[in-house]
Design a protein around this motif. Structure first.
Motif, PDB file in Angstrom:
ATOM      1  N   ALA A 182       0.824  -1.211   0.000  1.00 44.68           N
ATOM      2  CA  ALA A 182       0.000   0.000   0.000  1.00 44.68           C
ATOM      3  C   ALA A 182       0.855   1.256   0.000  1.00 44.68           C
ATOM      4  CB  ALA A 182      -0.929  -0.020   1.214  1.00 44.68           C
ATOM      5  N   ALA A 183       1.926   1.247   0.769  1.00 44.91           N
ATOM      6  CA  ALA A 183       2.808   2.418   0.826  1.00 44.91           C
ATOM      7  C   ALA A 183       3.464   2.665  -0.526  1.00 44.91           C
ATOM      8  CB  ALA A 183       3.862   2.221   1.906  1.00 44.91           C
ATOM      9  N   ASP A 184       3.917   1.605  -1.178  1.00 44.56           N
ATOM     10  CA  ASP A 184       4.515   1.751  -2.513  1.00 44.56           C
ATOM     11  C   ASP A 184       3.502   2.295  -3.512  1.00 44.56           C
ATOM     12  OD1 ASP A 184       6.901   0.801  -1.548  1.00 44.56           O
ATOM     13  OD2 ASP A 184       6.604  -1.253  -2.267  1.00 44.56           O
ATOM     14  N   HIS A 185       2.255   1.835  -3.398  1.00 46.19           N
ATOM     15  CA  HIS A 185       1.173   2.320  -4.268  1.00 46.19           C
ATOM     16  C   HIS A 185       1.026   3.837  -4.128  1.00 46.19           C
ATOM     17  CE1 HIS A 185      -2.866   2.098  -6.231  1.00 46.19           C
ATOM     18  NE2 HIS A 185      -3.126   3.104  -5.417  1.00 46.19           N
ATOM     19  N   CYS A 186       0.996   4.316  -2.890  1.00 50.36           N
ATOM     20  CA  CYS A 186       0.841   5.755  -2.650  1.00 50.36           C
ATOM     21  C   CYS A 186       2.056   6.547  -3.113  1.00 50.36           C
ATOM     22  CB  CYS A 186       0.583   6.009  -1.170  1.00 50.36           C
ATOM     23  SG  CYS A 186      -1.028   5.435  -0.581  1.00 50.36           S
ATOM     24  N   ARG A 187       3.240   6.041  -2.827  1.00 52.52           N
ATOM     25  CA  ARG A 187       4.459   6.777  -3.175  1.00 52.52           C
ATOM     26  C   ARG A 187       4.650   6.883  -4.690  1.00 52.52           C
ATOM     27  NH1 ARG A 187       6.875   6.869   2.019  1.00 52.52           N
ATOM     28  NH2 ARG A 187       6.758   4.797   2.963  1.00 52.52           N
ATOM     29  N   SER A 188       4.097   5.948  -5.421  1.00 49.32           N
ATOM     30  CA  SER A 188       4.275   5.952  -6.873  1.00 49.32           C
ATOM     31  C   SER A 188       3.345   6.937  -7.574  1.00 49.32           C
ATOM     32  CB  SER A 188       4.027   4.548  -7.428  1.00 49.32           C
ATOM     33  OG  SER A 188       2.667   4.156  -7.239  1.00 49.32           O
ATOM     34  N   GLY A 189       2.523   7.654  -6.795  1.00 49.38           N
ATOM     35  CA  GLY A 189       1.650   8.654  -7.387  1.00 49.38           C
ATOM     36  C   GLY A 189       0.312   8.128  -7.848  1.00 49.38           C
ATOM     37  N   LYS A 190      -0.059   6.914  -7.461  1.00 55.29           N
ATOM     38  CA  LYS A 190      -1.334   6.330  -7.895  1.00 55.29           C
ATOM     39  C   LYS A 190      -2.511   6.763  -7.046  1.00 55.29           C
ATOM     40  CE  LYS A 190       0.944   2.175  -9.699  1.00 55.29           C
ATOM     41  NZ  LYS A 190       1.082   0.701  -9.559  1.00 55.29           N
ATOM     42  N   GLY A 191      -2.249   7.512  -5.992  1.00 57.21           N
ATOM     43  CA  GLY A 191      -3.336   7.972  -5.142  1.00 57.21           C
ATOM     44  C   GLY A 191      -3.567   7.079  -3.945  1.00 57.21           C
ATOM     45  N   PRO A 192      -4.708   7.222  -3.283  1.00 61.54           N
ATOM     46  CA  PRO A 192      -4.969   6.508  -2.025  1.00 61.54           C
ATOM     47  C   PRO A 192      -5.287   5.040  -2.258  1.00 61.54           C
ATOM     48  CG  PRO A 192      -6.900   7.755  -2.660  1.00 61.54           C
ATOM     49  CD  PRO A 192      -5.832   8.122  -3.651  1.00 61.54           C
ATOM     50  N   ILE A 193      -5.226   4.274  -1.175  1.00 64.97           N
ATOM     51  CA  ILE A 193      -5.580   2.859  -1.176  1.00 64.97           C
ATOM     52  C   ILE A 193      -6.220   2.547   0.166  1.00 64.97           C
ATOM     53  CG2 ILE A 193      -3.327   2.083  -0.311  1.00 64.97           C
ATOM     54  CD1 ILE A 193      -3.580  -0.342  -2.216  1.00 64.97           C
ATOM     55  N   LEU A 194      -7.074   1.532   0.206  1.00 61.09           N
ATOM     56  CA  LEU A 194      -7.798   1.184   1.427  1.00 61.09           C
ATOM     57  C   LEU A 194      -7.431  -0.239   1.854  1.00 61.09           C
ATOM     58  CD1 LEU A 194     -11.576   2.018   1.906  1.00 61.09           C
ATOM     59  CD2 LEU A 194     -10.544   0.040   2.983  1.00 61.09           C
ATOM     60  N   MET A 195      -7.132  -0.411   3.123  1.00 65.99           N
ATOM     61  CA  MET A 195      -6.849  -1.734   3.680  1.00 65.99           C
ATOM     62  C   MET A 195      -7.853  -2.051   4.788  1.00 65.99           C
ATOM     63  SD  MET A 195      -2.788  -2.531   3.989  1.00 65.99           S
ATOM     64  CE  MET A 195      -2.608  -1.610   5.503  1.00 65.99           C
ATOM     65  N   GLU A 196      -8.406  -3.237   4.725  1.00 66.85           N
ATOM     66  CA  GLU A 196      -9.226  -3.749   5.820  1.00 66.85           C
ATOM     67  C   GLU A 196      -8.435  -4.830   6.534  1.00 66.85           C
ATOM     68  OE1 GLU A 196     -13.144  -6.583   6.628  1.00 66.85           O
ATOM     69  OE2 GLU A 196     -12.904  -5.620   4.665  1.00 66.85           O
ATOM     70  N   LEU A 197      -8.157  -4.620   7.812  1.00 67.57           N
ATOM     71  CA  LEU A 197      -7.431  -5.604   8.614  1.00 67.57           C
ATOM     72  C   LEU A 197      -8.432  -6.374   9.455  1.00 67.57           C
ATOM     73  CD1 LEU A 197      -4.406  -3.434   9.852  1.00 67.57           C
ATOM     74  CD2 LEU A 197      -4.635  -4.735   7.728  1.00 67.57           C
ATOM     75  N   GLN A 198      -8.569  -7.657   9.189  1.00 66.00           N
ATOM     76  CA  GLN A 198      -9.505  -8.487   9.952  1.00 66.00           C
ATOM     77  C   GLN A 198      -8.817  -8.930  11.237  1.00 66.00           C
ATOM     78  OE1 GLN A 198     -10.670 -11.442   6.883  1.00 66.00           O
ATOM     79  NE2 GLN A 198     -12.661 -10.457   6.902  1.00 66.00           N
ATOM     80  N   THR A 199      -9.266  -8.383  12.345  1.00 64.15           N
ATOM     81  CA  THR A 199      -8.590  -8.611  13.617  1.00 64.15           C
ATOM     82  C   THR A 199      -9.622  -8.876  14.716  1.00 64.15           C
ATOM     83  OG1 THR A 199      -6.954  -7.651  15.141  1.00 64.15           O
ATOM     84  CG2 THR A 199      -8.490  -6.122  14.096  1.00 64.15           C
ATOM     85  N   TYR A 200      -9.200  -8.815  15.972  1.00 64.76           N
ATOM     86  CA  TYR A 200     -10.088  -9.143  17.081  1.00 64.76           C
ATOM     87  C   TYR A 200      -9.535  -8.524  18.358  1.00 64.76           C
ATOM     88  CZ  TYR A 200     -13.544 -12.010  19.573  1.00 64.76           C
ATOM     89  OH  TYR A 200     -14.623 -12.436  20.321  1.00 64.76           O
ATOM     90  N   ARG A 201     -10.421  -7.948  19.159  1.00 66.60           N
ATOM     91  CA  ARG A 201      -9.996  -7.419  20.455  1.00 66.60           C
ATOM     92  C   ARG A 201     -10.464  -8.351  21.565  1.00 66.60           C
ATOM     93  NH1 ARG A 201     -14.883  -5.323  22.204  1.00 66.60           N
ATOM     94  NH2 ARG A 201     -16.120  -4.118  20.698  1.00 66.60           N
ATOM     95  N   TYR A 202      -9.570  -8.598  22.525  1.00 73.69           N
ATOM     96  CA  TYR A 202      -9.902  -9.497  23.634  1.00 73.69           C
ATOM     97  C   TYR A 202     -10.723  -8.793  24.708  1.00 73.69           C
ATOM     98  CZ  TYR A 202      -6.394 -12.625  21.603  1.00 73.69           C
ATOM     99  OH  TYR A 202      -5.686 -13.437  20.760  1.00 73.69           O
ATOM    100  N   HIS A 203     -10.421  -7.539  24.963  1.00 68.66           N
ATOM    101  CA  HIS A 203     -11.212  -6.773  25.931  1.00 68.66           C
ATOM    102  C   HIS A 203     -12.498  -6.279  25.272  1.00 68.66           C
ATOM    103  CE1 HIS A 203      -7.939  -6.569  28.911  1.00 68.66           C
ATOM    104  NE2 HIS A 203      -8.847  -6.079  29.733  1.00 68.66           N
ATOM    105  N   GLY A 204     -13.369  -5.704  26.075  1.00 67.32           N
ATOM    106  CA  GLY A 204     -14.551  -5.055  25.543  1.00 67.32           C
ATOM    107  C   GLY A 204     -14.181  -3.786  24.806  1.00 67.32           C
ATOM    108  N   HIS A 205     -15.192  -3.075  24.317  1.00 66.91           N
ATOM    109  CA  HIS A 205     -14.936  -1.835  23.584  1.00 66.91           C
ATOM    110  C   HIS A 205     -14.092  -0.883  24.415  1.00 66.91           C
ATOM    111  CE1 HIS A 205     -15.574   1.753  21.195  1.00 66.91           C
ATOM    112  NE2 HIS A 205     -16.052   2.366  22.273  1.00 66.91           N
ATOM    113  N   SER A 206     -14.440  -0.701  25.659  1.00 68.93           N
ATOM    114  CA  SER A 206     -13.654   0.093  26.597  1.00 68.93           C
ATOM    115  C   SER A 206     -13.697  -0.631  27.940  1.00 68.93           C
ATOM    116  CB  SER A 206     -14.209   1.510  26.720  1.00 68.93           C
ATOM    117  OG  SER A 206     -15.477   1.487  27.364  1.00 68.93           O
ATOM    118  N   MET A 207     -13.039  -0.052  28.927  1.00 65.82           N
ATOM    119  CA  MET A 207     -12.999  -0.714  30.225  1.00 65.82           C
ATOM    120  C   MET A 207     -14.364  -0.747  30.898  1.00 65.82           C
ATOM    121  SD  MET A 207     -10.182  -2.131  30.885  1.00 65.82           S
ATOM    122  CE  MET A 207     -10.493  -2.448  32.611  1.00 65.82           C
ATOM    123  N   SER A 208     -15.298   0.079  30.451  1.00 67.34           N
ATOM    124  CA  SER A 208     -16.648   0.034  31.018  1.00 67.34           C
ATOM    125  C   SER A 208     -17.499  -1.061  30.388  1.00 67.34           C
ATOM    126  CB  SER A 208     -17.338   1.393  30.824  1.00 67.34           C
ATOM    127  OG  SER A 208     -17.445   1.702  29.448  1.00 67.34           O
TER     128      SER A 208
END
Length: 445
Positions: free
Chosen positions: A322-348
């Motif tokens: 993605a960084a190479d794509h941007c640096r080459s002048g092709k414009g923006p790019i979008l990445m979706e990282l499929q991940t997971y959080r072990y805690h809740g949204h916040s401590m509450s």
């Protein structure tokens, strides 16, 4: 055993020129350890203690201690040269949108890189768990959003960009604050509101900053147009730098994101938009919140990637692409990282009212980012279990020391409350914003 000792003794004779003689186990191991140290450039050589006079009692533990010490020395001296220095791994291919080809499905990992990524992710994990502990002790107050489970995202992105590139994220910001160069000590002190914190105790969990790192933003989605502005500055200055603007799946439906996509595409801004999809926006699953959960396609006219966000190598390779794509002048790019959080949204948020404990445990046991990297390194002889355990101990001490500082450092004085609102003297007198105004606490009266 005796035959083996004889073979080793004969080999030492040929290598060192010493005469073969009847040697005890301890003497043989000391000789071998001395040779290993000399051949590897070490300057200190341990000698055998003098033999006791004839008829004197010899300490039975002496031979055992010498054997253990010498054997350990030999093992340590040899092990670092025996590790595999570099391995190529097959990684999960990215799903593509608007691209003819994407990142490679193989990634090369050196031993030094692996140890660095392991230390980074383990430090983030330990730091966040310490923050959890301090919050439950009511030492940390207010908002606190933890990052444990998502460590591969922060570590992988940092490994895929340059230190001079720019990063801006939402309120789950502790990990990126660390990867951008801020110490655990300063992060925890900021969480506890102490003057030794990275923002001098005034920012708290959501507002931490560093060179080329712009926070920590509390308004959902607001950092994305700011990130496009940073990318515009990079383009305007022509410095070859890019901006990584991160947001969560919960912010992905915000209208300001789509306005930003449009502007970034029109102007071909060097911006990598990153959606950290941890499957839940607060307590709402992505399936209940979005008609389409293909977040990497949301840019429409902007190309996109869907990446395994639990694998630091996948994230690193996708970020480089993605960084190479941007640096080459092709414009923006979008990445979706499929991940997971072990805690809740916040401590509450206990995090188990909208998902089961079994679901969280399954991800921990089958897809943990730190365990995945650790298994790769151990199974390919890139590190030893003892070495990684030693790193764990160093991290534990670093975090414990940081927590001690964060609970003992003084809070900022009241006189500092109105400082840094303007970079110079205020143009007009505004009540409550003047740095010369003396403030007094009324809580004690």
């Amino acid at each position: 055993m005796r035959n083996m000792l004889t073979l080793i003794s004969n080999a030492l004779c040929r290598i060192t020129g010493r005469k073969v003689a009847e040697q005890s186990v301890s003497e043989l191991l000391i000789d071998l350890s001395e040779f290993v140290n000399v051949s590897s450039g070490a300057t200190q050589i341990r000698k055998l203690p003098p033999e006791p006079p004839p008829g004197a009692d010899r300490d039975p533990e002496l031979d055992t201690d010498l054997v253990d010490s010498a054997a350990a020395k030999v093992v340590v001296s040899q092990s670092f040269t025996d590790f595999t220095p570099q391995v190529s791994f097959n990684i999960k291919s990215c799903d593509l949108h608007g691209l003819e080809e994407g990142p490679a499905d193989t990634a090369v990992l050196t031993r030094d890189q692996g140890l660095s990524y392991y230390r980074c992710m383990q430090t983030i994990r330990r730091m966040e768990l310490k923050a959890d502990q301090l919050y439950k002790q009511k030492i940390i107050r207010g908002f606190c959003h933890l990052y444990d489970g998502q460590e591969a995202c922060a570590a992988g992105i940092e490994a895929g960009i340059e230190r001079t590139d720019h990063v801006i994220t939402a309120y789950r910001a502790h990990a990126f604050t660390y990867t951008r160069g801020v110490s655990v000590r300063e992060i925890l002190a900021e969480l506890t509101g102490r003057q030794g914190g990275v923002a001098k105790g005034k920012g708290g969990s959501m507002h931490m900053y560093a060179p080329h790192f712009y926070g920590g933003n509390g308004i959902v989605g607001a950092q994305v147009p700011l990130g496009a502005g940073i990318a515009l500055a990079c383009q305007y200055q022509g410095n070859g730098q890019i901006c990584v603007a991160l947001y969560g799946d919960g912010a992905a439906n915000q209208g300001q994101l789509f306005e930003t996509y449009n502007m970034a595409a029109l102007w071909k801004l060097p911006c990598v938009f990153v959606c950290e999809n941890n499957r839940y926006g607060m307590g709402t699953s992505v399936e209940r919140a979005a008609a389409s959960t293909d977040y990497y396609k949301r840019g429409d006219f902007i190309p996109g990637l869907r990446v395994d966000g639990m694998d630091v190598l996948c994230v690193r390779e996708a970020t480089k692409f993605a960084a190479d794509h941007c640096r080459s002048g092709k414009g923006p790019i979008l990445m979706e990282l499929q991940t997971y959080r072990y805690h809740g949204h916040s401590m509450s948020d206990p995090g188990v009212s909208y998902r089961t404990r079994e679901e969280v445990q399954e991800v921990r046991s089958k897809n943990d980012p730190i365990s995945l990297l650790k298994e790769r390194m151990l199974s390919n002889n890139m590190a030893s279990a003892e070495e990684l355990k030693e790193i764990d101990g160093e991290i534990r001490k670093e975090v414990d020391d940081a927590a001690q500082f964060a609970t003992s450092d003084p809070e900022p004085p009241l006189d500092d409350l109105c400082k840094y609102i303007y970079h110079n003297s205020p143009p007009v007198q505004v009540r409550g914003t003047n740095p010369w105004a003396k403030l007094q606490s009324v809580s004690s009266s």
